[in-house]
Write a protein that holds these residues in place. Structure first.
Motif, PDB file in Angstrom:
ATOM      1  N   VAL A  44      -6.044 -11.859   0.477  1.00 43.78           N
ATOM      2  CA  VAL A  44      -4.630 -11.547   0.308  1.00 43.78           C
ATOM      3  C   VAL A  44      -4.299 -11.316  -1.167  1.00 43.78           C
ATOM      4  N   ILE A  79      -5.653  -3.739  -6.542  1.00 42.89           N
ATOM      5  CA  ILE A  79      -6.005  -2.976  -5.342  1.00 42.89           C
ATOM      6  C   ILE A  79      -7.416  -2.418  -5.486  1.00 42.89           C
ATOM      7  N   PHE A 127      -4.887  -7.609   2.934  1.00 38.75           N
ATOM      8  CA  PHE A 127      -3.451  -7.667   3.159  1.00 38.75           C
ATOM      9  C   PHE A 127      -2.756  -7.977   1.836  1.00 38.75           C
ATOM     10  N   ALA A 128      -1.460  -7.608   1.730  1.00 39.21           N
ATOM     11  CA  ALA A 128      -0.703  -7.917   0.511  1.00 39.21           C
ATOM     12  C   ALA A 128       0.743  -8.273   0.825  1.00 39.21           C
ATOM     13  N   PHE A 129       1.283  -9.196   0.011  1.00 41.25           N
ATOM     14  CA  PHE A 129       2.708  -9.488  -0.034  1.00 41.25           C
ATOM     15  C   PHE A 129       3.236  -8.772  -1.262  1.00 41.25           C
ATOM     16  N   VAL A 130       4.315  -7.987  -1.124  1.00 44.51           N
ATOM     17  CA  VAL A 130       4.812  -7.180  -2.243  1.00 44.51           C
ATOM     18  C   VAL A 130       6.308  -7.366  -2.441  1.00 44.51           C
ATOM     19  N   GLY A 153       3.640  -0.421  -2.621  1.00 45.14           N
ATOM     20  CA  GLY A 153       3.508  -0.435  -1.177  1.00 45.14           C
ATOM     21  C   GLY A 153       2.968   0.875  -0.633  1.00 45.14           C
ATOM     22  N   LEU A 194      -0.681   1.001  -1.287  1.00 44.54           N
ATOM     23  CA  LEU A 194      -1.403   0.148  -0.338  1.00 44.54           C
ATOM     24  C   LEU A 194      -1.537   0.851   1.010  1.00 44.54           C
ATOM     25  N   TYR A 225       0.605  -4.467   4.536  1.00 45.78           N
ATOM     26  CA  TYR A 225       1.384  -5.330   3.639  1.00 45.78           C
ATOM     27  C   TYR A 225       2.772  -5.541   4.200  1.00 45.78           C
ATOM     28  N   ALA A 275       5.083  -0.333   5.258  1.00 46.44           N
ATOM     29  CA  ALA A 275       4.911  -1.784   5.421  1.00 46.44           C
ATOM     30  C   ALA A 275       5.001  -2.187   6.886  1.00 46.44           C
TER      31      ALA A 275
END
Length: 141
Positions: A3, A41, A48-51, A65, A68, A75, A92
């Motif tokens: 993550v 990245i 996965f990512a929290f943005v 985003g 990604l 994300y 997203a």
């Protein structure tokens, strides 16, 4: 799950990092700007990512985003104002509105982990606004 956290408020980033690790996932890196996010990245290839939308270099989280999404990395946005997210959520899965509770984030992470792993039998938690339902403003759970 690997993550990435893109958040310019260090305390929030550290809390989220702790929550991700307690859930058994690996944090590949923290980014506070779009430049740092791009480096992460490419260097860490997260699952996965929290943005956050607003980063140190301005409201550039939406651009992060989109990058990604173009790279095929799922994300969610984490934002104090989800109304600033463009229609279609810029690729997203959804958004988590700040301020969030640790329980809400834990439930969202459990759901996201299942989705990223290919298990779509989980029900989305109330803390996660799904992209396809954003225009209706619905929350599930």
């Amino acid at each position: 799950m690997k993550v990435m956290i893109v958040e310019d408020e260090m305390l929030l980033a550290m809390e989220l990092e702790s929550e991700v690790e307690m859930a058994g996932h690996q944090v590949t890196g923290l980014a506070m700007s779009s430049i740092q996010a791009r480096e992460q990245i490419n260097a860490s290839k997260p699952d996965f990512a929290f943005v956050d939308i607003h980063l140190m270099d301005g409201p550039t989280g939406i651009d992060v985003g989109r990058e990604l999404a173009a790279a095929g990395i799922p994300y969610v946005f984490v934002s104090g104002n989800i109304k600033k997210i463009p229609e279609g959520f810029a690729g997203a899965l959804g958004a988590i509105e700040k301020p969030y509770t640790m329980n809400g984030m834990k439930n969202a992470l459990t759901y996201i982990s299942a989705i990223v792993g290919g298990d779509e039998s989980e029900s989305p938690p109330a803390s996660l606004v799904l992209a396809e339902d954003a225009n209706a403003g619905k929350r599930f759970g």
